[in-house]
Write a protein that holds these residues in place. Sequence first.
Motif, mmCIF file in Angstrom:
data_model
loop_
_atom_site.group_PDB
_atom_site.id
_atom_site.type_symbol
_atom_site.label_atom_id
_atom_site.label_comp_id
_atom_site.label_asym_id
_atom_site.label_seq_id
_atom_site.Cartn_x
_atom_site.Cartn_y
_atom_site.Cartn_z
ATOM 1 N N PRO A 1 -9.296 -65.472 48.054
ATOM 2 C CA PRO A 1 -7.954 -65.391 48.401
ATOM 3 C C PRO A 1 -7.476 -64.007 48.861
ATOM 4 O O PRO A 1 -8.325 -63.007 48.484
ATOM 5 C CB PRO A 1 -7.311 -65.390 47.131
ATOM 6 C CG PRO A 1 -8.414 -65.175 46.045
ATOM 7 C CD PRO A 1 -9.621 -65.430 46.898
ATOM 8 N N ASP A 2 -6.706 -63.983 49.878
ATOM 9 C CA ASP A 2 -6.348 -62.789 50.508
ATOM 10 C C ASP A 2 -5.349 -62.010 49.694
ATOM 11 O O ASP A 2 -4.735 -62.462 48.713
ATOM 12 C CB ASP A 2 -5.810 -62.704 51.994
ATOM 13 C CG ASP A 2 -4.328 -63.577 52.077
ATOM 14 O OD1 ASP A 2 -3.766 -63.290 51.232
ATOM 15 O OD2 ASP A 2 -4.197 -64.331 52.834
ATOM 16 N N ILE A 3 -5.251 -60.877 49.875
ATOM 17 C CA ILE A 3 -4.355 -59.838 48.930
ATOM 18 C C ILE A 3 -2.740 -60.456 48.833
ATOM 19 O O ILE A 3 -2.033 -60.255 47.938
ATOM 20 C CB ILE A 3 -4.444 -58.128 49.631
ATOM 21 C CG1 ILE A 3 -3.671 -57.443 48.503
ATOM 22 C CG2 ILE A 3 -3.625 -58.092 50.902
ATOM 23 C CD1 ILE A 3 -4.332 -57.508 47.039
ATOM 24 N N GLY A 4 -2.032 -60.905 50.208
ATOM 25 C CA GLY A 4 -0.998 -61.424 50.264
ATOM 26 C C GLY A 4 -0.779 -62.751 49.185
ATOM 27 O O GLY A 4 0.224 -62.590 48.615
ATOM 28 N N PHE A 5 -1.855 -63.361 49.057
ATOM 29 C CA PHE A 5 -1.599 -64.659 48.486
ATOM 30 C C PHE A 5 -1.707 -64.223 46.786
ATOM 31 O O PHE A 5 -0.794 -64.716 45.969
ATOM 32 C CB PHE A 5 -3.076 -65.746 48.634
ATOM 33 C CG PHE A 5 -2.931 -66.661 47.631
ATOM 34 C CD1 PHE A 5 -2.205 -67.609 47.668
ATOM 35 C CD2 PHE A 5 -3.829 -66.778 46.607
ATOM 36 C CE1 PHE A 5 -2.335 -68.776 46.708
ATOM 37 C CE2 PHE A 5 -4.163 -67.910 45.821
ATOM 38 C CZ PHE A 5 -3.378 -69.020 45.784
ATOM 39 N N LYS A 6 -2.627 -63.367 46.451
ATOM 40 C CA LYS A 6 -2.703 -62.673 45.188
ATOM 41 C C LYS A 6 -1.369 -61.992 44.795
ATOM 42 O O LYS A 6 -1.002 -62.358 43.547
ATOM 43 C CB LYS A 6 -3.864 -61.708 44.977
ATOM 44 C CG LYS A 6 -5.311 -62.294 45.397
ATOM 45 C CD LYS A 6 -5.939 -60.970 44.980
ATOM 46 C CE LYS A 6 -7.663 -61.435 45.326
ATOM 47 N NZ LYS A 6 -8.557 -60.322 44.841
ATOM 48 N N ASN A 7 -0.899 -61.250 45.384
ATOM 49 C CA ASN A 7 0.343 -60.735 45.209
ATOM 50 C C ASN A 7 1.687 -61.580 45.051
ATOM 51 O O ASN A 7 2.339 -61.424 43.976
ATOM 52 C CB ASN A 7 0.695 -59.533 46.387
ATOM 53 C CG ASN A 7 -0.177 -58.445 46.190
ATOM 54 O OD1 ASN A 7 -0.651 -58.082 45.075
ATOM 55 N ND2 ASN A 7 -0.116 -57.499 47.315
ATOM 56 N N TYR A 8 1.581 -62.530 45.893
ATOM 57 C CA TYR A 8 2.603 -63.609 45.842
ATOM 58 C C TYR A 8 2.469 -64.472 44.618
ATOM 59 O O TYR A 8 3.496 -64.658 43.709
ATOM 60 C CB TYR A 8 2.674 -64.463 46.979
ATOM 61 C CG TYR A 8 3.725 -65.473 47.206
ATOM 62 C CD1 TYR A 8 4.925 -64.945 47.472
ATOM 63 C CD2 TYR A 8 3.465 -66.882 47.095
ATOM 64 C CE1 TYR A 8 6.151 -65.885 47.747
ATOM 65 C CE2 TYR A 8 4.696 -67.651 47.303
ATOM 66 C CZ TYR A 8 5.962 -67.044 47.590
ATOM 67 O OH TYR A 8 7.080 -67.839 47.707
ATOM 68 N N MET A 9 1.254 -64.777 44.215
ATOM 69 C CA MET A 9 0.938 -65.589 42.937
ATOM 70 C C MET A 9 1.413 -65.111 41.781
ATOM 71 O O MET A 9 1.871 -65.364 40.642
ATOM 72 C CB MET A 9 -0.496 -65.974 42.841
ATOM 73 C CG MET A 9 -0.930 -67.199 43.681
ATOM 74 S SD MET A 9 -0.087 -68.674 43.345
ATOM 75 C CE MET A 9 1.079 -68.806 44.609
ATOM 76 N N GLN A 10 1.349 -63.667 41.870
ATOM 77 C CA GLN A 10 1.532 -62.759 40.838
ATOM 78 C C GLN A 10 3.023 -62.879 40.255
ATOM 79 O O GLN A 10 3.448 -62.380 39.215
ATOM 80 C CB GLN A 10 0.874 -61.238 40.745
ATOM 81 C CG GLN A 10 -0.818 -61.297 40.641
ATOM 82 C CD GLN A 10 -1.401 -60.221 40.905
ATOM 83 O OE1 GLN A 10 -2.714 -60.037 41.176
ATOM 84 N NE2 GLN A 10 -0.692 -59.144 40.847
ATOM 85 N N ARG A 11 3.826 -63.055 41.285
ATOM 86 C CA ARG A 11 5.174 -62.958 41.289
ATOM 87 C C ARG A 11 5.972 -64.351 40.817
ATOM 88 O O ARG A 11 7.000 -64.527 40.387
ATOM 89 C CB ARG A 11 5.884 -62.343 42.494
ATOM 90 C CG ARG A 11 5.581 -60.895 42.586
ATOM 91 C CD ARG A 11 6.309 -59.894 41.403
ATOM 92 N NE ARG A 11 7.699 -60.087 41.092
ATOM 93 C CZ ARG A 11 8.562 -59.356 41.899
ATOM 94 N NH1 ARG A 11 8.061 -58.847 42.650
ATOM 95 N NH2 ARG A 11 9.923 -59.765 41.508
ATOM 96 N N LEU A 12 4.860 -65.172 40.897
ATOM 97 C CA LEU A 12 5.364 -66.661 40.614
ATOM 98 C C LEU A 12 4.775 -66.949 39.118
ATOM 99 O O LEU A 12 5.462 -67.661 38.464
ATOM 100 C CB LEU A 12 4.833 -67.754 41.870
ATOM 101 C CG LEU A 12 5.391 -67.610 43.095
ATOM 102 C CD1 LEU A 12 4.615 -68.777 43.924
ATOM 103 C CD2 LEU A 12 6.834 -67.704 43.364
ATOM 104 N N LEU A 13 3.599 -66.601 38.882
ATOM 105 C CA LEU A 13 2.967 -67.172 37.592
ATOM 106 C C LEU A 13 3.109 -65.928 36.487
ATOM 107 O O LEU A 13 2.351 -66.061 35.465
ATOM 108 C CB LEU A 13 1.482 -67.526 37.910
ATOM 109 C CG LEU A 13 0.994 -68.398 38.977
ATOM 110 C CD1 LEU A 13 -0.251 -68.571 39.114
ATOM 111 C CD2 LEU A 13 1.837 -69.722 38.268
#
Length: 293
Positions: A241-253
């Motif tokens: 997973p790319d860094i953009g996906f990771k950062n986005y997930m961390q603000r949703l989950l």
Amino acid sequence: MHQKPFQFNLQMFSQDFEFNNKEIIGKGFDSIVYKVIRKCDGTEYALKLTSFKDLQHKFNFQQEIRLLYHLNHEHIVKFFASSMDGSCILIEYMPFGNLVKLIDLQLDIRIIKSIVNQIMTAVKYLHQMNIVHGDIKPENALISKKFIIKLCDFGFAIVANQPNTKLRGGSEGYTAPEAAVNENYDAKKCDIFSLGVLFFVLCMGYRPFLSTHPQKQDKFWNFIKNKEWDKFWKIFEAKKPDIGFKNYMQRLLCADPNERYTIEEAIQEDWFKSNQYSVTQLAQQLNIYLTKQ
């Protein structure tokens, strides 16, 4: 123009509609969905019948009818009618089923972001009306004949017009952690959490954890709860997973709902809103995937 929903007599239903009780297109815990056809013009609909297993399920279904009566959005399944006895509803027929069939297709991230954006658009509409869906998951997002994504199943939805209104249900593995404990919380942030799980499932092929309930002590969830994101992402590094996906997930989950995005923030986040398909473009992409199956 939005057609005002009407009521019908279930005993007289067969006069106007062709109904085959073997043509089941969906099942829930206490409901079955059939495909029906209006005789006068051949229009296809879905007929959802509930069994009223208990008073709570009767309340859930009646609440769904009350809410659907007032909803009109391009990314929410259209509601046409309900029976006079309140046991069934006539809704838009969605021939391509739900998002579950897309999970194993290893879709491009651009397609997935575009799918999730359509669902988020529906959630934004709901939240602006102080409605919380309460059970967002791939099974409750359907694909229309024009390949448009639409949210369905409002049995657990609530009107959150009072502070700290509690959710009435949900699905394990998609439910925010605060809903499992008896404390005050913003129910709208629970929808955001569920959207995060749905997004993760479409990208990775499986849920990030099995449960957020404190009694379950899910190892993967504990990494998130304790903000041990490096340990969490290491589990999924084979998926790259790319860094953009990771950062986005961390603000949703994230476990703390105060750190979670609002629906407006989630839609407007730079990584998420970049490189998406329009509704028409996404329809063309989904047409390719779904008609070749």
